[in-house]
Design a protein around this motif. Structure first.
Motif, short mmCIF file in Angstrom:
data_model
loop_
_atom_site.label_atom_id
_atom_site.label_comp_id
_atom_site.label_asym_id
_atom_site.label_seq_id
_atom_site.Cartn_x
_atom_site.Cartn_y
_atom_site.Cartn_z
N ASP A 157 -2.29 12.00 -4.10
CA ASP A 157 -3.23 12.39 -3.06
C ASP A 157 -2.54 12.46 -1.70
O ASP A 157 -2.80 13.37 -0.92
CB ASP A 157 -4.40 11.41 -3.01
CG ASP A 157 -5.55 11.94 -2.19
OD1 ASP A 157 -5.98 13.08 -2.44
OD2 ASP A 157 -6.00 11.22 -1.26
N TYR A 185 -2.02 15.75 0.72
CA TYR A 185 -2.41 15.75 2.13
C TYR A 185 -1.24 16.17 3.03
O TYR A 185 -1.42 16.98 3.94
CB TYR A 185 -2.92 14.37 2.56
CG TYR A 185 -3.11 14.29 4.04
CD1 TYR A 185 -4.17 14.96 4.65
CD2 TYR A 185 -2.23 13.60 4.85
CE1 TYR A 185 -4.34 14.92 6.03
CE2 TYR A 185 -2.40 13.55 6.22
CZ TYR A 185 -3.45 14.21 6.80
OH TYR A 185 -3.61 14.19 8.16
N ASN A 200 -5.09 8.84 8.81
CA ASN A 200 -5.52 9.76 7.76
C ASN A 200 -5.00 9.33 6.39
O ASN A 200 -5.71 9.40 5.39
CB ASN A 200 -5.07 11.18 8.08
CG ASN A 200 -5.83 11.77 9.25
OD1 ASN A 200 -6.91 11.32 9.61
ND2 ASN A 200 -5.25 12.78 9.88
N GLU A 212 -7.08 6.36 5.32
CA GLU A 212 -8.42 6.75 4.89
C GLU A 212 -8.40 7.39 3.50
O GLU A 212 -9.22 7.06 2.64
CB GLU A 212 -9.01 7.72 5.92
CG GLU A 212 -10.41 8.18 5.59
CD GLU A 212 -10.95 9.16 6.62
OE1 GLU A 212 -12.03 9.72 6.37
OE2 GLU A 212 -10.31 9.36 7.66
N ARG A 213 -7.44 8.28 3.27
CA ARG A 213 -7.36 8.94 1.97
C ARG A 213 -7.05 7.94 0.86
O ARG A 213 -7.62 8.02 -0.23
CB ARG A 213 -6.31 10.05 2.01
CG ARG A 213 -6.74 11.22 2.87
CD ARG A 213 -5.74 12.32 2.80
NE ARG A 213 -5.74 12.96 1.50
CZ ARG A 213 -6.36 14.09 1.22
NH1 ARG A 213 -7.06 14.70 2.14
NH2 ARG A 213 -6.30 14.61 0.02
N ARG A 266 -9.45 7.14 -2.30
CA ARG A 266 -8.94 7.38 -3.65
C ARG A 266 -8.97 6.10 -4.51
O ARG A 266 -9.15 6.16 -5.72
CB ARG A 266 -7.51 7.93 -3.57
CG ARG A 266 -6.91 8.32 -4.87
CD ARG A 266 -7.65 9.38 -5.59
NE ARG A 266 -7.62 10.63 -4.86
CZ ARG A 266 -8.28 11.72 -5.21
NH1 ARG A 266 -9.02 11.70 -6.30
NH2 ARG A 266 -8.24 12.80 -4.50
#
Length: 180
Positions: free
Chosen positions: A131, A135, A156, A159-160, A164
């Motif tokens: 992931d 990104y 970011n 957060e991802r 996930r």
């Protein structure tokens, strides 16, 4: 005319305007003490924000990083997980090497470690790594320039990874970030 010159010379030098030297030195000392006090207070805030788990998570990552390959096919993406004193688990991920969206000829190599609240399934680090890779491929160079750009990139990624992992990733630690 000569009388006018004599009168001007008799008056002496023009009077000083502005504060005296003592007042200027006093203001300088007061400003210096105020600046030192504000620096001390802000330094206390900055060191007070680090939690014990963050300090413990940084120590293993900096002291001895494990290889970037998976060990023995166990499904971990970047090495062995280490347990921090507070029960957190530090898992280094394999290095991500890819190009960014714009300009497309710029390549990035990023090594990341994640801090998990508790040991998770062996495939979770690989899922988080994929992931983060997807990104990074969408990032544009102007978005990550400067200190604020790096801060936004870290937020970011954090957060991802949290999304996930269903909130099990507490922190994403960028170990290296190289642009070529």
């Amino acid at each position: 005319m000569a009388a006018a010159v004599k009168d001007a010379a008799a008056e002496g030098p023009p009077a000083k305007s502005g504060p005296s030297l003592v007042v200027q030195l006093g203001a300088l000392v007061a400003m210096t003490i105020a600046a030192a006090g504000m620096g001390w207070v802000s330094g206390g805030f900055m060191t007070g924000e680090k939690s014990g788990s963050e300090a413990a998570a940084h120590a293993p990552a900096a002291a001895g990083a494990h290889g970037a390959k998976s060990e023995g096919g166990h499904g971990e993406s970047g090495g062995h997980a280490e347990t921090a004193p507070h029960g957190d688990t530090l898992v280094p991920l394999a290095a991500v090497t890819t190009n960014i969206a714009s300009p497309s000829d710029v390549w990035v190599r990023m090594e990341v470690a994640i801090v998990l609240d508790e040991p998770q399934a062996h495939d979770l680090p690989g899922i988080v790594q994929q992931d983060l890779l997807s990104y990074i491929r969408t990032v544009k160079m102007h978005e990550i320039e400067g200190a604020s750009g790096l801060r936004h990139l870290r937020e970011n990624l954090q957060e991802r990874a949290a999304i996930r992992s269903d909130g099990h990733v507490k922190q994403v630690l960028i170990r290296t970030l190289l642009f070529e």
